[in-house]
Design an enzyme around this catalytic site. Structure first.
Site, PDB file in Angstrom:
ATOM      1  N   ARG A   1       7.443  18.754  -5.329  1.00 36.78           N
ATOM      2  CA  ARG A   1       7.056  17.871  -4.064  1.00 36.78           C
ATOM      3  C   ARG A   1       7.794  18.522  -2.807  1.00 36.78           C
ATOM      4  NH1 ARG A   1       5.552  12.327  -5.957  1.00 36.78           N
ATOM      5  NH2 ARG A   1       4.047  12.895  -7.835  1.00 36.78           N
TER       6      ARG A   1
ATOM      7  N   ASP B   1       2.751  -0.452   2.856  1.00 39.33           N
ATOM      8  CA  ASP B   1       3.172   0.956   1.868  1.00 39.33           C
ATOM      9  C   ASP B   1       4.464   1.425   2.697  1.00 39.33           C
ATOM     10  OD1 ASP B   1       1.857   2.295  -0.552  1.00 39.33           O
ATOM     11  OD2 ASP B   1       3.272   3.483   0.556  1.00 39.33           O
TER      12      ASP B   1
HETATM   13  C1  LIG Z   1       0.796   4.113  -7.621  1.00 42.00           C
HETATM   14  S1  LIG Z   1       0.754   3.689  -6.035  1.00 42.00           S
HETATM   15  C2  LIG Z   1       0.187   2.097  -6.327  1.00 42.00           C
HETATM   16  C3  LIG Z   1      -0.942   1.446  -5.438  1.00 42.00           C
HETATM   17  C4  LIG Z   1      -1.744   0.182  -5.586  1.00 42.00           C
HETATM   18  N1  LIG Z   1      -0.791  -0.805  -5.691  1.00 42.00           N
HETATM   19  C5  LIG Z   1      -2.465   0.303  -7.202  1.00 42.00           C
HETATM   20  O1  LIG Z   1      -2.166  -0.098  -8.053  1.00 42.00           O
HETATM   21  O2  LIG Z   1      -3.463   1.171  -7.182  1.00 42.00           O
HETATM   22  C6  LIG Z   1       2.295   3.060  -5.793  1.00 42.00           C
HETATM   23  C7  LIG Z   1       2.609   2.964  -4.172  1.00 42.00           C
HETATM   24  O3  LIG Z   1       4.037   2.411  -3.917  1.00 42.00           O
HETATM   25  C8  LIG Z   1       4.200   2.970  -2.517  1.00 42.00           C
HETATM   26  N2  LIG Z   1       6.236   2.562  -2.816  1.00 42.00           N
HETATM   27  C9  LIG Z   1       6.891   3.070  -3.533  1.00 42.00           C
HETATM   28  N3  LIG Z   1       8.365   2.601  -3.212  1.00 42.00           N
HETATM   29  C10 LIG Z   1       7.898   1.578  -2.197  1.00 42.00           C
HETATM   30  C11 LIG Z   1       8.607   0.846  -1.319  1.00 42.00           C
HETATM   31  N4  LIG Z   1       9.980   0.793  -1.609  1.00 42.00           N
HETATM   32  N5  LIG Z   1       8.145   0.002  -0.298  1.00 42.00           N
HETATM   33  C12 LIG Z   1       6.816  -0.170  -0.384  1.00 42.00           C
HETATM   34  N6  LIG Z   1       5.954   0.717  -1.125  1.00 42.00           N
HETATM   35  C13 LIG Z   1       6.665   1.807  -1.904  1.00 42.00           C
HETATM   36  C14 LIG Z   1       4.129   4.099  -2.982  1.00 42.00           C
HETATM   37  O4  LIG Z   1       3.896   4.935  -1.568  1.00 42.00           O
HETATM   38  C15 LIG Z   1       2.742   4.309  -3.404  1.00 42.00           C
HETATM   39  O5  LIG Z   1       1.861   4.224  -2.359  1.00 42.00           O
END
Ligand SMILES: C[S@@+](CC[C@H](N)C(=O)[O-])C[C@H]1O[C@@H](n2cnc3c(N)ncnc32)[C@H](O)[C@@H]1O
Length: 272
Positions: free
Chosen positions: A34, A135
């Site tokens: 990454r 997010d």
């Molecule tokens: C795998 S995606 C899940 C998206 C959606 N909730 C779903 O279930 O399809 C995980 C998301 O969590 C976000 N994320 C990770 N750490 C976070 C944090 N501390 N605060 C807010 N968002 C976070 C990432 O940027 C990513 O877009």
């Protein structure tokens, strides 16, 4: 060259501190894949040098870039459809008037989850509703705001919703579709880190926090769940992914069915 084990540990701590994301040792290659391009374009020779930049006062915006690169943003429309069926049923039981129904997609990625929920709310919520989608990653939030998706990624949208809430792209947007403005304008997208103090958000009837806590360790999960409990209305609902469980992590909630929770305080109050 990938970082040494010692350097990787420094990145582990930094990433966990800022995002809550815990990268276990086997994720060293993921970190390398990454970030390596960033080192290359910035003409930085080593991960130690890059780290020193990230933690310096001059490295603040680069730190945001690096943290965003570390997040995994995989998502799709109507992921875990049983949740949307459940929401449809609970909306049906809601009073038809009164307080606005409020929902929060708390790790929304590029918006598919939030727009899926918005379609269900628009179709089945009989009173005014509002939806916050947030997010940590500002790039995915910018994408979400546009509401434009390549056709292949929209196959899970039920046909009646496709007709009602999506428009086919023409010209250079051929092969894409866009969420209709009436729906786009009802979703408030924002960049928000769940690790920060979540002030002034208010309380929600429904919080979706799906497929994000898998990246946190138990201590972080517990802290975030406690924080979210303050933003849930007493009778509210919390949805995690079917592959996640709050069992042994948080006593603030109880399970209605796998992956769907309510506040333990609500159960206790209604027990007597
Ligand atoms: C795998 S995606 C899940 C998206 C959606 N909730 C779903 O279930 O399809 C995980 C998301 O969590 C976000 N994320 C990770 N750490 C976070 C944090 N501390 N605060 C807010 N968002 C976070 C990432 O940027 C990513 O877009």
């Amino acid at each position: 060259m990938p970082p040494s084990d010692k350097t990787f540990t420094r990145y582990q701590d930094l990433i966990k501190l800022h995002t809550g994301i815990y990268l276990p040792p086997h994720k060293k290659t993921l970190l390398h894949s990454r970030l390596s391009k960033r080192l290359f374009v910035s003409a930085i020779a080593s991960y130690d040098e890059y780290f020193d930049w990230l933690v310096s006062s001059a490295g603040e915006s680069e730190l945001q870039v690096a943290l965003e690169l570390v997040t995994t943003n995989e998502t799709y429309f109507f992921r875990e459809p049983a949740h949307f069926e459940f929401i449809k049923e609970l909306l049906d039981k809601q009073p038809k008037s009164g307080e606005r129904f409020s929902a929060w997609s708390a790790a929304s990625s590029s918006g598919e989850e939030a727009y899926s929920l918005a379609m269900v709310l628009q179709a089945y919520c009989f009173k005014p509703w509002e939806l916050l989608a947030s997010d940590i990653n500002s790039s995915v939030i910018s994408e979400a705001k546009k509401g434009i998706y390549i056709n292949q990624r929209t196959s899970k949208i039920p046909p009646e919703f496709l007709n009602k809430y999506c428009r086919k792209g023409v010209g250079k947007f051929q092969g894409y579709l866009r969420i209709v403005p009436e729906l786009r304008n009802k979703v408030k997208f924002d960049t928000l880190n769940l690790m920060s103090t979540l002030q002034d958000l208010g309380k929600f009837d429904l919080i979706l926090i799906r497929n994000v806590m898998i990246y946190f360790d138990d201590e972080t999960r517990e802290a975030i769940l406690r924080k979210l409990s303050k933003h849930l209305k007493p009778s509210g609902w919390l949805f995690v992914s079917h592959s996640e469980s709050l069992h042994g992590v948080s006593g603030d909630y109880y399970s209605i069915k796998p992956s769907i929770y309510r506040l333990a305080a609500y159960r206790d109050e209604h027990r007597n």
